[in-house]
Write an enzyme that holds these catalytic residues in place. Sequence first.
Site, short mmCIF file in Angstrom:
data_model
loop_
_atom_site.label_atom_id
_atom_site.label_comp_id
_atom_site.label_asym_id
_atom_site.label_seq_id
_atom_site.Cartn_x
_atom_site.Cartn_y
_atom_site.Cartn_z
N THR A 131 30.09 -30.29 -35.50
CA THR A 131 31.10 -31.35 -35.45
C THR A 131 31.83 -31.50 -36.78
OG1 THR A 131 31.32 -33.75 -35.24
CG2 THR A 131 29.21 -32.95 -35.99
N ASP A 132 33.04 -32.08 -36.72
CA ASP A 132 33.75 -32.40 -37.97
C ASP A 132 33.13 -33.60 -38.69
OD1 ASP A 132 34.56 -34.42 -36.23
OD2 ASP A 132 36.71 -34.12 -36.52
P1 NAD Z 1 26.48 -34.32 -24.35
O1 NAD Z 1 25.68 -35.47 -24.87
O2 NAD Z 1 27.47 -34.53 -23.27
O3 NAD Z 1 25.48 -33.19 -23.81
C1 NAD Z 1 24.34 -32.79 -24.53
C2 NAD Z 1 23.51 -31.87 -23.63
O4 NAD Z 1 22.36 -31.46 -24.40
C3 NAD Z 1 22.99 -32.57 -22.36
O5 NAD Z 1 23.13 -31.71 -21.26
C4 NAD Z 1 21.53 -32.83 -22.68
O6 NAD Z 1 20.70 -32.83 -21.52
C5 NAD Z 1 21.20 -31.66 -23.60
N1 NAD Z 1 20.08 -31.96 -24.52
C6 NAD Z 1 19.93 -33.01 -25.34
N2 NAD Z 1 18.77 -32.93 -26.00
C7 NAD Z 1 18.15 -31.79 -25.58
C8 NAD Z 1 16.93 -31.14 -25.89
N3 NAD Z 1 16.05 -31.68 -26.74
N4 NAD Z 1 16.67 -29.95 -25.29
C9 NAD Z 1 17.53 -29.40 -24.42
N5 NAD Z 1 18.68 -29.98 -24.05
C10 NAD Z 1 19.00 -31.16 -24.64
O7 NAD Z 1 27.13 -33.65 -25.64
P2 NAD Z 1 28.56 -32.97 -25.80
O8 NAD Z 1 29.55 -33.99 -26.12
O9 NAD Z 1 28.78 -32.03 -24.69
O10 NAD Z 1 28.30 -32.14 -27.15
C11 NAD Z 1 27.74 -30.83 -27.10
C12 NAD Z 1 27.62 -30.30 -28.52
O11 NAD Z 1 28.89 -30.25 -29.14
C13 NAD Z 1 26.73 -31.14 -29.43
O12 NAD Z 1 25.99 -30.28 -30.26
C14 NAD Z 1 27.72 -31.95 -30.25
O13 NAD Z 1 27.19 -32.27 -31.51
C15 NAD Z 1 28.87 -30.98 -30.35
N6 NAD Z 1 30.21 -31.59 -30.51
C16 NAD Z 1 30.64 -32.56 -29.63
C17 NAD Z 1 31.93 -33.07 -29.76
C18 NAD Z 1 32.47 -34.12 -28.80
O14 NAD Z 1 33.57 -34.62 -29.01
N7 NAD Z 1 31.76 -34.48 -27.74
C19 NAD Z 1 32.77 -32.60 -30.78
C20 NAD Z 1 32.28 -31.63 -31.65
C21 NAD Z 1 31.01 -31.11 -31.51
O1 DAU Z 2 34.41 -35.89 -34.13
C1 DAU Z 2 33.55 -35.26 -33.25
C2 DAU Z 2 32.59 -36.26 -32.64
O2 DAU Z 2 33.34 -37.04 -31.72
C3 DAU Z 2 31.40 -35.59 -31.94
O3 DAU Z 2 30.62 -34.89 -32.88
C4 DAU Z 2 30.53 -36.64 -31.23
O4 DAU Z 2 29.49 -36.01 -30.51
C5 DAU Z 2 31.42 -37.42 -30.28
O5 DAU Z 2 30.66 -38.43 -29.65
C6 DAU Z 2 32.62 -38.03 -31.01
O6 DAU Z 2 32.18 -39.06 -31.92
P1 DAU Z 2 32.99 -40.45 -32.10
O7 DAU Z 2 32.07 -41.46 -32.62
O8 DAU Z 2 34.27 -40.22 -32.83
O9 DAU Z 2 33.38 -40.72 -30.54
P2 DAU Z 2 33.35 -42.05 -29.66
O10 DAU Z 2 34.01 -41.73 -28.37
O11 DAU Z 2 31.99 -42.68 -29.61
O12 DAU Z 2 34.29 -43.04 -30.46
C7 DAU Z 2 35.64 -42.70 -30.75
C8 DAU Z 2 36.26 -43.83 -31.54
O13 DAU Z 2 36.38 -44.97 -30.68
C9 DAU Z 2 35.41 -44.30 -32.71
O14 DAU Z 2 36.27 -44.65 -33.77
C10 DAU Z 2 34.68 -45.53 -32.19
C11 DAU Z 2 35.67 -46.11 -31.20
N1 DAU Z 2 35.08 -46.80 -30.02
C12 DAU Z 2 34.14 -46.15 -29.29
C13 DAU Z 2 33.57 -46.78 -28.17
C14 DAU Z 2 32.51 -46.07 -27.37
C15 DAU Z 2 35.55 -48.06 -29.65
O15 DAU Z 2 36.44 -48.64 -30.30
N2 DAU Z 2 35.01 -48.66 -28.55
C16 DAU Z 2 34.02 -48.09 -27.81
O16 DAU Z 2 33.55 -48.71 -26.82
#
Ligand code: NAD
Ligand code: DAU
Length: 351
Positions: A131-132
Amino acid sequence: MNGRNILVTGGAGFIGSHVVRRFVQNYPDDNIINGDALTYAGNLENLRDIEGASNYIFERLNITDSEAVRLLFIKHKITHVIHLAAESHVDRSIEGPMEFVMSNVVGTVNLLNAAKEFWTSGEHVFHHVSTDEVYGSLGNEGLFTEETSYDPRSPYSASKASSDHFVRAYYHTYGLPVKISNCSNNYGSHHFPEKLIPLMIHNILNKKPLPVYGKGDNIRDWLWVEDHASAIDTIFTNGSVGEAYNVGGLNEWTNIELVRFLCRLMDEKLGRSKGESEQLITYVADRAGHDKRYAIDATKLEKELGWKPSITFEEGLSKTVDWYLENSDWVEQVTSGSYKDYYSQMYGDRK
Ligand code: NAD
Ligand code: DAU
């Protein structure tokens, strides 16, 4: 089995399911093994359309169990790893950091150990998806580059930074063929509604308050999840071993502007009157240690490997809203049960 045996960890999650689908469809000669513990965030419904594919296998795997990881490497003769499994929600990491240490740090080291043990010769890749947030928080100016120093500030980002360091350590110390990608905020279908965009879509639809943290002036850089999956494919296939690549869409929005945009879009799609949903916006207590701004410079990935995002934010958000409106069963399934407890704990008396 022919071809490569690619283990995708976390393949039942939001981003992981898009990566699994892409690889199952694009690489029919390879075996794609989805290893996922199926936590609250993992859902096999996300992959219903490809579960019968001949090159797809699901294995329930908890990466915190080192022996289970070893056995899976042996059983499927794993040759490549795309590692996405993680606890991913910042708010949950504030409530309970230890699960993040276990899955994100210990789980990653278990996978690295298995790769080190079994990959003694031949062509292998260990792609770590990160992640960033490892770079910390930006002021009004500047972008995160691959040279930006790590400065994680939440328990989630500290655990991801730690896992990145372990991945690099295994490259330098043991010569493990690793690649790392650091991506900005994703959005798209199958996004669990604890994160900003799917939570707001769900609440707008149900005419519930839209909880905006603090003043709503925090900034995130949003990328269509399919474009993240294509970036992972590009880096996994053509990226250099030992290198990290930033992934992002140069698409910065303050949270409040984004929520207002979603309100307008959904009012239009739902045939509601102009401004109706914006009245649901409710400012609530800020997230502890809330990072102010994230913004990614993806020049290295674009120039060296030729990747670029495929659609605009406006198009992607419209498709995303349509997907949620057309998939109320999926939403109903993930928002029943433990989601209700989480929601009332987080937002019940959050003033
Ligand atoms: P998510 O929470 O939707 O999914 C996570 C998955 O990992 C789930 O299917 C869960 O069952 C599995 N998991 C969790 N713990 C586990 C364990 N101990 N063993 C096996 N499986 C396990 O997450 P996501 O948003 O899809 O993110 C996926 C990856 O990308 C993460 O590593 C996250 O840090 C990274 N990432 C996410 C974002 C974002 O915006 N969502 C951005 C950048 C990087
Ligand atoms: O930047 C990459 C990351 O983006 C990933 O590594 C994480 O896994 C992913 O969850 C996400 O993190 P954020 O904390 O940025 O995402 P989130 O959707 O939780 O929140 C986005 C922004 O919105 C943050 O500034 C918090 C705000 N927020 C979030 C929720 C859930 C609100 O204002 N209200 C809310 O209810």
